[in-house]
Design an enzyme around this catalytic site. Structure first.
Site, PDB file in Angstrom:
ATOM      1  CG  ASP A   1       9.271  12.201   9.342  1.00 27.01           C
ATOM      2  OD1 ASP A   1       9.307  13.112   9.071  1.00 27.01           O
ATOM      3  OD2 ASP A   1       9.063  11.217   9.070  1.00 27.01           O
TER       4      ASP A   1
ATOM      5  CE  LYS B   1       6.997   2.128   9.004  1.00 32.33           C
ATOM      6  NZ  LYS B   1       7.106   3.557   9.727  1.00 32.33           N
TER       7      LYS B   1
ATOM      8  CE  LYS C   1      -4.088  -0.195  -0.029  1.00 32.50           C
ATOM      9  NZ  LYS C   1      -4.864   0.058  -1.039  1.00 32.50           N
ATOM     10  CB  ALA C   2       2.509   3.406   1.559  1.00 30.09           C
ATOM     11  NE  ARG C   3       6.729   0.003  -3.535  1.00 34.59           N
ATOM     12  CZ  ARG C   3       8.006  -1.377  -4.027  1.00 34.59           C
ATOM     13  NH1 ARG C   3       9.209  -1.118  -3.604  1.00 34.59           N
ATOM     14  NH2 ARG C   3       7.319  -2.138  -4.615  1.00 34.59           N
ATOM     15  N   GLY C   4       8.036   3.797   1.622  1.00 32.62           N
ATOM     16  CA  GLY C   4       8.861   5.317   2.282  1.00 32.62           C
ATOM     17  C   GLY C   4      10.178   5.157   2.274  1.00 32.62           C
ATOM     18  NE  ARG C   5      13.040   8.623   6.584  1.00 38.41           N
ATOM     19  CZ  ARG C   5      12.041   9.790   7.250  1.00 38.41           C
ATOM     20  NH1 ARG C   5      11.705  10.484   5.971  1.00 38.41           N
ATOM     21  NH2 ARG C   5      11.738   9.727   8.553  1.00 38.41           N
ATOM     22  CG  PHE C   6      12.836   3.994   7.753  1.00 32.63           C
ATOM     23  CD1 PHE C   6      13.942   4.445   8.028  1.00 32.63           C
ATOM     24  CD2 PHE C   6      12.023   4.924   8.811  1.00 32.63           C
ATOM     25  CE1 PHE C   6      14.181   5.843   8.500  1.00 32.63           C
ATOM     26  CE2 PHE C   6      12.309   6.135   9.301  1.00 32.63           C
ATOM     27  CZ  PHE C   6      14.138   5.879   9.099  1.00 32.63           C
TER      28      PHE C   6
END
Length: 509
Positions: free
Chosen positions: A318, A214, A193-198
């Protein structure tokens, strides 16, 4: 019909009979739920499986083995899973899992289940011991070993994972990778559903509920551990904070993955929602008020929190619209605590080095590296970002008598989608610029007051910024005053009718 034709017909009939799963499948499974009283479902019986076209349906059972006592957890229908294909019996193969799981592909096949970790067949026939056989074995052994090494290298090449680094949300991430195998059933990963820096966030199914998983690579162990520790802080259960379910390690060595399992919210982040939707006045107030309520609680130091002990003040560090999730009723939920820091009396706050977070939302003092490393300073940094997120909400609100522009990020109009640190320092620190406030917003009584609140949140002087609790109270008061104003005509009509019907009041003189 000749013998050859008859043989072919029989083979074809046998093949067709054995491939019935390609037709529209229907499956009936034994149903059981140990938590039927809590979930208000039937305790046992039969469940008729339903699935998408071309998807295969299975039955499953899950149980615990407590020192020989079998504690049944659940039985029922299971999604299309190639591990269940063509199995007539429900057999668990894992060595020592926390929850045993098996699945099969025949009606009611989950009525009985068994755990057989070692399924190597035993051949009772005597093995030949001739010297010729020994010679063949020893001759073929090196060849077989070499072949296995080549196959293993090929498999590792095909299953290698790309390194996790900074991922730009505006870039196409490419095709979704296949769902990795999960050892602890019945948690089943469905889609990214989502991608991030971690790492990345998966939508998953845990029993009959959807959850978010996650997944961090082993290189981001510190981020995973930090977020897990924040979630495990006493008092972190709150209606406007993301609900934490558990943390796990999966795999081994370089293939190790670190999982955080939380509640799943189908509407996604506030950023994603504003990209595709405009909001009315009441929706803006509801999102802003619930968001501020959650942050006020996060910032609060609570000595005794619901019997869990002391909840320290926590700075998010953040805060941005991407880290605010939405429930179906648009209630805001704060998420992503990987950079959060706790302020416990008598203890150092941990890693509080300067320029962390997302550049676009960094306060002026963070951009110029002039942070006062005290609790209140970090809380005020969060409040600067709150001002930017409220501006995003106002920019997509239909309350004002004017056009609603396409969604843009804060400062995107001034310095584009990918500003450098130097760009932001020039605009935010030196020129003291902020995202533009439209003239027609100020003509709406509620938006005008909210814009004043926004300006007090992103004030260049950190000590002049509002607290989260003050923002929550402001939005509540603004909403009440505006909603009361907009209904003045209705109030006057009701009042005039009432005055006609009632006799005049007697004078007190």
């Amino acid at each position: 019909m000749g013998a050859l034709e008859l043989t072919f017909a029989l083979v074809l009939a046998t093949f067709c009979a054995g491939s019935g799963h390609e037709e529209a499948e229907k499956r009936e499974c034994v149903y059981y739920n140990a938590n039927w009283e809590l979930e208000k479902t039937k305790q046992n019986g039969v469940e008729v499986c339903e699935g998408e076209k071309d998807k295969r349906l299975h039955c499953y059972a899950s149980w615990r083995n407590n020192s020989g006592f079998i504690e049944l957890v659940k039985k029922g229908c299971w999604l299309d899973d190639f591990n269940c294909y063509d199995r007539e019996e429900c057999i668990a193969k894992e060595e020592n899992p926390q929850v045993f799981f098996c699945c099969c592909e025949v009606n009611y096949c989950n009525e009985k289940f068994i755990h057989l970790p070692d399924l190597e067949p035993f051949d009772p026939k005597p093995q030949p011991t001739t010297s010729l056989l020994n010679i063949l074995v020893y001759s073929l052994l090196p060849i077989a070993g070499l072949s296995m090494a080549i196959l293993l290298a090929f498999w590792m090449y095909r299953h290698r994972k790309p390194p996790y680094g900074h991922v730009n949300i505006n870039e196409d991430p490419g095709p979704t990778p296949p769902s990795p195998m999960v050892g602890l059933k019945p948690l089943q990963l469905l889609e990214i559903k989502a991608r991030g820096r971690f790492g990345c966030v998966w939508k998953a199914r845990l029993m009959n509920d959807y959850v978010a998983v996650k997944i961090f690579p082993i290189q981001e162990k510190q981020s995973w551990q930090s977020e897990r520790d924040i979630f495990n802080t006493p008092g972190m259960k709150h209606e406007n904070l993301l609900h934490f379910i558990g943390a796990e390690k999966r795999g081994s060595n370089l293939e190790t993955e670190l999982w955080l399992i939380t509640a799943f919210h189908d509407k996604g982040s506030l950023t994603d929602y504003l990209k595709g939707n405009v909001i009315n006045w009441n929706e803006l107030c509801h999102i802003g008020e619930s968001m501020s309520h959650g942050l006020a609680y996060l910032h609060e130091d609570v000595p005794r929190c619901k019997g869990e002990g002391h909840k320290p003040a926590i700075a998010h560090r953040d805060f941005k619209s991407k880290n605010v999730l939405l429930r179906n009723d648009l209630t805001a939920i704060l998420a992503d605590f990987g950079l959060a820091v706790r302020f416990e009396p008598g203890k150092p706050p941990g890693d509080t080095h300067g320029q962390v977070g997302t550049r676009r939302y960094m306060a002026p003092e963070v951009l110029e590296g002039a942070i006062n490393f005290q609790r209140d300073s970090f809380l005020r940094i969060d409040m600067y970002a709150v001002g930017l997120v409220l501006w995003e909400l106002v920019s997509r609100c239909t309350a004002a008598d004017g056009p609603v522009d396409e969604y843009i990020l804060p400062f995107e109009e001034e310095i584009g989608q990918h500003p450098s640190l130097e760009d932001l320092q020039e605009v935010v620190v030196h020129k003291k610029m902020r995202p533009g406030i439209k003239d027609h917003w100020l003509k709406h009584p509620g938006l005008a007051q909210l814009c004043t609140t926004i300006e007090e949140c992103w004030d260049h002087d950190a000590e002049a910024r509002l607290s989260a609790g003050c923002v929550e109270e402001r939005i509540s008061q603004i909403r009440k005053s505006v909603n009361g104003t907009t209904s003045d005509c209705l109030v006057s009509i009701v009042t005039s009718v009432t005055n006609v019907d009632l006799p005049p009041k007697e004078s007190s003189i």
